[in-house]
Each structure stands twice: as structure tokens, then as C-alpha cells.
Write a protein that holds these residues in place. Sequence first.
Motif, short mmCIF file in Angstrom:
data_model
loop_
_atom_site.label_atom_id
_atom_site.label_comp_id
_atom_site.label_asym_id
_atom_site.label_seq_id
_atom_site.Cartn_x
_atom_site.Cartn_y
_atom_site.Cartn_z
N ILE A 22 0.85 -1.20 0.00
CA ILE A 22 0.00 0.00 0.00
C ILE A 22 0.88 1.24 0.00
N VAL A 23 0.45 2.26 -0.74
CA VAL A 23 1.17 3.54 -0.78
C VAL A 23 0.25 4.62 -0.23
N THR A 24 0.72 5.34 0.77
CA THR A 24 -0.02 6.49 1.28
C THR A 24 0.92 7.70 1.31
N TRP A 25 0.47 8.80 1.86
CA TRP A 25 1.27 10.02 1.77
C TRP A 25 0.86 11.04 2.83
N GLY A 26 1.72 12.04 2.97
CA GLY A 26 1.39 13.21 3.78
C GLY A 26 1.13 14.38 2.84
N PHE A 27 1.03 15.55 3.42
CA PHE A 27 0.92 16.79 2.64
C PHE A 27 2.00 17.74 3.17
N GLY A 28 3.25 17.32 3.00
CA GLY A 28 4.32 18.08 3.64
C GLY A 28 4.29 17.79 5.13
N HIS A 29 4.27 18.83 5.96
CA HIS A 29 4.24 18.67 7.41
C HIS A 29 2.82 18.36 7.88
N ILE A 30 2.52 17.09 8.14
CA ILE A 30 1.24 16.72 8.75
C ILE A 30 1.22 17.21 10.19
N LEU A 31 2.39 17.16 10.82
CA LEU A 31 2.51 17.61 12.21
C LEU A 31 3.18 18.99 12.23
N ARG A 32 2.78 19.80 13.19
CA ARG A 32 3.39 21.12 13.36
C ARG A 32 3.84 21.28 14.80
N GLN A 33 4.78 22.19 15.01
CA GLN A 33 5.24 22.47 16.37
C GLN A 33 4.19 23.29 17.11
N ALA A 34 4.01 23.00 18.37
CA ALA A 34 3.04 23.74 19.18
C ALA A 34 3.48 25.20 19.32
N GLU A 35 2.49 26.10 19.34
CA GLU A 35 2.75 27.53 19.57
C GLU A 35 2.97 27.75 21.07
N PRO A 36 3.59 28.87 21.47
CA PRO A 36 3.83 29.12 22.90
C PRO A 36 2.57 29.01 23.76
N GLU A 37 1.43 29.58 23.28
CA GLU A 37 0.20 29.56 24.08
C GLU A 37 -0.39 28.16 24.19
N GLU A 38 0.09 27.22 23.34
CA GLU A 38 -0.38 25.83 23.45
C GLU A 38 0.42 25.06 24.50
N TYR A 39 1.51 25.65 24.93
CA TYR A 39 2.24 25.13 26.09
C TYR A 39 1.64 25.69 27.37
N ASP A 40 1.28 26.98 27.35
CA ASP A 40 0.71 27.64 28.52
C ASP A 40 -0.14 28.81 28.04
N GLU A 41 -1.37 28.90 28.53
CA GLU A 41 -2.32 29.94 28.11
C GLU A 41 -1.77 31.35 28.33
N LYS A 42 -0.92 31.52 29.34
CA LYS A 42 -0.42 32.86 29.66
C LYS A 42 0.42 33.46 28.54
N TYR A 43 0.97 32.59 27.64
CA TYR A 43 1.84 33.10 26.57
C TYR A 43 1.07 33.73 25.42
N LYS A 44 -0.28 33.71 25.51
CA LYS A 44 -1.07 34.41 24.49
C LYS A 44 -0.72 35.89 24.47
N ARG A 45 -0.50 36.44 25.67
CA ARG A 45 -0.11 37.84 25.78
C ARG A 45 1.41 37.94 25.76
N TRP A 46 1.92 38.81 24.89
CA TRP A 46 3.37 38.97 24.79
C TRP A 46 3.85 39.84 25.95
N ARG A 47 4.69 39.27 26.80
CA ARG A 47 5.23 40.02 27.94
C ARG A 47 6.72 39.72 28.08
N MET A 48 7.49 40.76 28.28
CA MET A 48 8.94 40.60 28.38
C MET A 48 9.33 39.70 29.55
N GLU A 49 8.56 39.80 30.65
CA GLU A 49 8.94 39.03 31.84
C GLU A 49 8.77 37.52 31.66
#
Length: 709
Positions: A36-63
Motif C-alpha cells: 500500500i502507498v499512502t502520503w502526507g501533505f508536507g508537514h502533517i505535524l506542526r510544532q506547538a505555539e507558545p500559548e499551546e504550552y501555557d495559556e499565559k503566553y497568548k499575551r506577549w510580555r517581556m517578563e
Amino acid sequence: MRLYIAEKPSMGAEIAKCLTGPVIRKDGYLETKDGIVTWGFGHILRQAEPEEYDEKYKRWRMEDLPIIPEKWRLLVSESCVKQFEIVRGLIERADEVVHAGDPDREGQLLIDEVLDYVENTKPVKRILLNALDEKSIKKAIHSLRENSEFLNLKQSALARARADWLIGMNLSRAYTLAAQRAGHRIVLPIGRVKTPTLALVVRRERELENFVPVDYFVIKAKFAHGNGEFMTNWKAKDEQIGLDSEGRLIDEVTAKALVDKFQQENNETGVVTLYETTEKKESQRLPFSLSALQVLAGKRFGFEPQLVLDTAQKLYEKKLTTYPRSDCDYLPENQFEDAKVILSNLANLDQSQIASWANKADSGIKSRAWNDKKISAHHAIIPTQERCKFSTLTEAEQKLYGLIAQAYIAQFYPQHVYLQTKVEVHYLKERFTASGKVIKVLGWKELYSAADAEEKKEDEDALLPEMKKKDEVLCKEAFFDKKATRPPARFTAATLLAGMKEIHKYVKNPEAKKKLKDVYGIGTEATRATIIKELISRGFLQNEGKKKTLIPTKAAYLLVDALPDEMTYPDSTAVWEDHLHRMAAGDTELKLFLAEQESFTKALCEKAKQMVIPIHEGQKKCPRCKQGVLQLRNGKNGAFWGCSNYPSCRATYEDDHGSIKKPDHLCPRCKQGDLRLRNGKNGAFWGCSNYPSCRATYNDDKGKPDFNR
């Protein structure tokens, strides 16, 4: 059941055609007797964004910076959920998996990360497809390798992806916040490769702005020998007066005096102190890597790098040329036997020039291009054994196929052989030199007629008579040409791409420059064009004029000026690229590389916190910290003006209908804050709004500060 996982549907379809039996199309895969031959569409998986690690990173803060994941997370891309589930289910059914990603660093990671994500325990083989014609695919199917052999390549790709995340996510936030603190309403996207690339253009533009042409003088003298006359160039001694730091003669009075001296009527003759003729051989020009193809197509046809990549990809998918995203310009020795078929196809091509060249080629000649030691996962871009109907190609495809075919055919022409003659004459205690070139065998240069025409012109100008050492010569005439230094040329997309490839030329550190001469440059063959395109689309570079030279915008100057040298000079990035290539070869570890990247990111985030960026035009600088700008905000008691550098600076000022209210009582001590009535332990008093920087206090005198007490 054997399961092939290709990087994209088109590649999966080509693999399926070369397996036994009828191809049965299913939802998200193809079924054959061989598997059987199957395939992806380039990157099927993506790296998590900062806010997907922690909700607080939605807001950009220097601290919150730097953000460094303790455990790296991948998520299924929303557009690929259905296909991912199909691939997951097929892996569960399979007895053996064949990794059919593109034969490069990125292609290795794309499929490996899916196998890791689903915790695959089935045995995995690797197929390397450098071409999509039937013969090449069938040969690759019968030459499967263990996927574990490519672990180092995967680690290198993983290191690149994580390093790009660390620098992109953290430094983009850090320096954007620093810019916004100074009143700039802009996002500064910072990248490990794109930022030093942008800085190359900014620095080049500043060189042009500051360029002052320098006049200099080139002295020539014509000498007569018994066998004929010849022209020479005067060579200055180190102690010669009138030279600049580059050894150019810049004093016209000195130039005139020397010419007068050489032309005086005297009985002195010159002496030939060197007459040396050496046979030189110039090997065939190598076939193309993607970067080399992009640079030449840019110079010859004005093609943008992205157009070259897209067109090369189309030729690959039409099975006419080999894998386009190659960083290699050599060929495997076992493909030499394919030359007769490829040359025969080219000789019958419906394009007279290419056909004519191919008809004269000698398939028995083996150039330096055939070298297994220079091959990595892929090889140079060449024509396949598939017959090409040239007339059916688009104009861009025809031009690119023509370049690729020309370079391949050149491998089967003799070396270019010529005689190089060097002459040196001593006359009136001065040294004069000349050189000449006589072609013995034109060889492969016959295919590059325009370049040959230029060389013939140069050869005619440098025609030298037969001489020998200690022969006497007479000076017939001397003169000087006035010239001026030229400013450096602006980058075009093609020359900027070449600069990324030959990054050692722009490295600041002289020791690093030597070390990095053999490095592959910054970025990859597949990403360089995309990076340049992104800098243009995001408004940091713009094309100008017919030549489409690249001009930096105000945003580009702001970004480059805001960053420290570590990010704007390519030294660090080039060293990192060297580490990534060494990692692919198994010479360094992922953990060590990422630790260095984390330290680098932390250090630059700290610099961003201290960074003072020029205040945006029209903004009011905070009189207290002198780094931020005053911005109108809403508080519990209504509108007020606060410093953009909050919480580092807590300066506040009252609002007066959209303007900063002038203080009723300016603090006489700091002359920045205004005095405000406050309540203390001992009753009301007036204190400076610039507290704690200024601790001035005054007694209250019926609602007014008492400056006498």
C-alpha cells in the motif's frame, strides 16, 4: 503488508505505478499487490505555539521570556487530521514501513516525526528517490536501506526546527516589545537565517549611501621585441609614493611624472626577466545544485529564485529531471552507465542547439563530476532517461531544462586546454607585467559560446610574441588611464541567494571566515528562495527597476538596528549550519546543540530588555525613564497617560482631553514630575509624581505647595 509513506500524493502515485499489479485507488492511499502507498501533505505535524504550552503566553510580555519548552510538543495540523488518521490506521495494519520522504534533511524528518508520534514499532526501510522516472523508482525499490542509517540526518533536521522555534518565537517577541516600548507599532519577525540575510541588504545599501568614488591611475607601457610589440602594466613598488592603502596610484602628478620618465629619449633598454609558458587544463563545469541553478538562471534570464525552484519541481514531477532541492553538484559513479541513453535522448530532442551539442558528445569521457565521495543523500540535478518533448514545455521549463541539459552534456566534452604565458620586464628600475592565453583545445567551452567570445576578445588583446629570458626590449610608448573605484552592486534575488550560499564572504570574524569557507552557507537549498520571498512579502525588502534590485524599507533598518551583532552578522548562523551538517554526519549531538541555542536565546532576550530603540517619530518620550513613550490608557478613575515601559517605569500623567495635562505645579527639584497632593501619617503634603526617582516633598498651604517650608 508493506506500507510506503510518501511525502506528497504525486510522489505516492509514481511509486504505486512501479509496484506489481493493478493500482486500486482508496480514500487517502493506493493499493497494489506489492503493498500500500499512502502520503502526507508536507508537514502533517506542526510544532506547538507558545500559548499551546501555557495559556499565559497568548499575551506577549517581556517578563515571560525566554520561553523554553521542557518537553517539545507536536500537534496534528488542522488541514491534515483526516489524512493523519488514515496513515495512523495503515501503520497499525502494516508489517513493514517504507519511509519515502524526499531524500534530504527535511524529507527525513517529515515521515520520521509521524512514525515517532504514533509510537511505531514496526521495522522501517528507507527509499531514496532522486528521480521519478520508472527505471529510477524500480531501481530504488530494489535498493532499500535501513531507516536507522539516517538517524543523524533526522537529528540534524530536528535540531534546525527547534533552533528556529527558540529564536523565532522568543526574539521576535523580545525585540517587537522593545520596539513597541519606543512607540513603534510593528512586529519584528526574527529568524536564525532571514535576519542575517536581511542585514546583508541593509549593510550593502549603507555602503552605497556612504560610497565616495576614488580616482586612480593605471600606467601602461608598450614594448618592442624583435618578434613583435606587446602591452604591459606597470606594477608599483611597496615604497612608491602616491599609493592608497589598496596599492592603487591615486596621485595624478606622480602618474604623469612616471609616464614622462618612461617615454624619455634614452639609450636604456628593458630586459625580459621572466617568460614562462604553462599548459593549463580547465575541468568541465559541474552539473547544478539548486542554488547554482537559481543563480545562473537569475543572471541569464532574470528568473526569481522561487520561480526556478517551482519550475525545477515541475520538471521533476514530469520525470524529466532529477530531484530539484539538491545541495550537491556531483554524480554517483553507478549512474555513469546511464549516459548513453540520456545523451541519445538529448541528441534526438526537438531543440536544435541541445541536439547538436549532444551529437558531438563522447559518452566515454568521465569528468570529475562522477565522484561517490562527494555524494550525500542526493546528487546534482541532471536530465533523466525519460524522453522530453521540448516543444510541449512552457518557456520557463524550456530555459531551465536547456541549462540542465547543457551542463550534463558538457561532462562528455574534453577538458579546456590552453597555454598561459607570463612576461615580466624590468625597465628603468621599474617592473612591468603581461600575460597571454592561447587556446589549444576548446573542449567543453564550445557549449558556452557567449563566454568563449569574451575570452577570445581578451586573448586578442593579450597576444604576446615569442621571447626568452634576458632578451632586450625597447619602450615605444607609455600612458595612463584614469579610472574610478566602483560602488558595490545592489543585491538582486539571485545574487542575494548566492550570498547566502557563499556566506563566508560576509562573515565578520576572520578566523570564522577561513573555517566557514567550505560550509554550505546559511539556509537550505529548499528554503533560501522562500526566505527572500518572505522578506519581500512582509515589507522589509522591495524590488526596484528593471533589474529588480532589492532595496531595504524603513522597517528593515529598524529591525537590523535594533538587534545586536550576534543576530545581524552571519557568523553565528553559519557556525550553526556547520554544526547541523556535522550532526548529519554524526559528529555532534542534538542535546549539546540545543543547549547552546537556549543559552544564546536567553542572552539575547536579556539584551532586548535593556535595549534602547529610537523613539518613533511623533511620540512623546517618557520624561522619567527616557526609554518608553507616553500612551493614553483607561484606569479606574478615567483616562491617564502611562509609560510604555511599564512595569519597569511607572510614570503616569493626567489626561487633558486627549493631551498630557501640563502640571499645575512642576517639581522644582527634578523638573520632570508634577507635584500632587497626598495624604501621609502627619496629614496632607505635596509629593513629586516622579517618585521614587525624585523624593521631593512640600507642606500643604491651603491646597497649594508651600515652597518655603
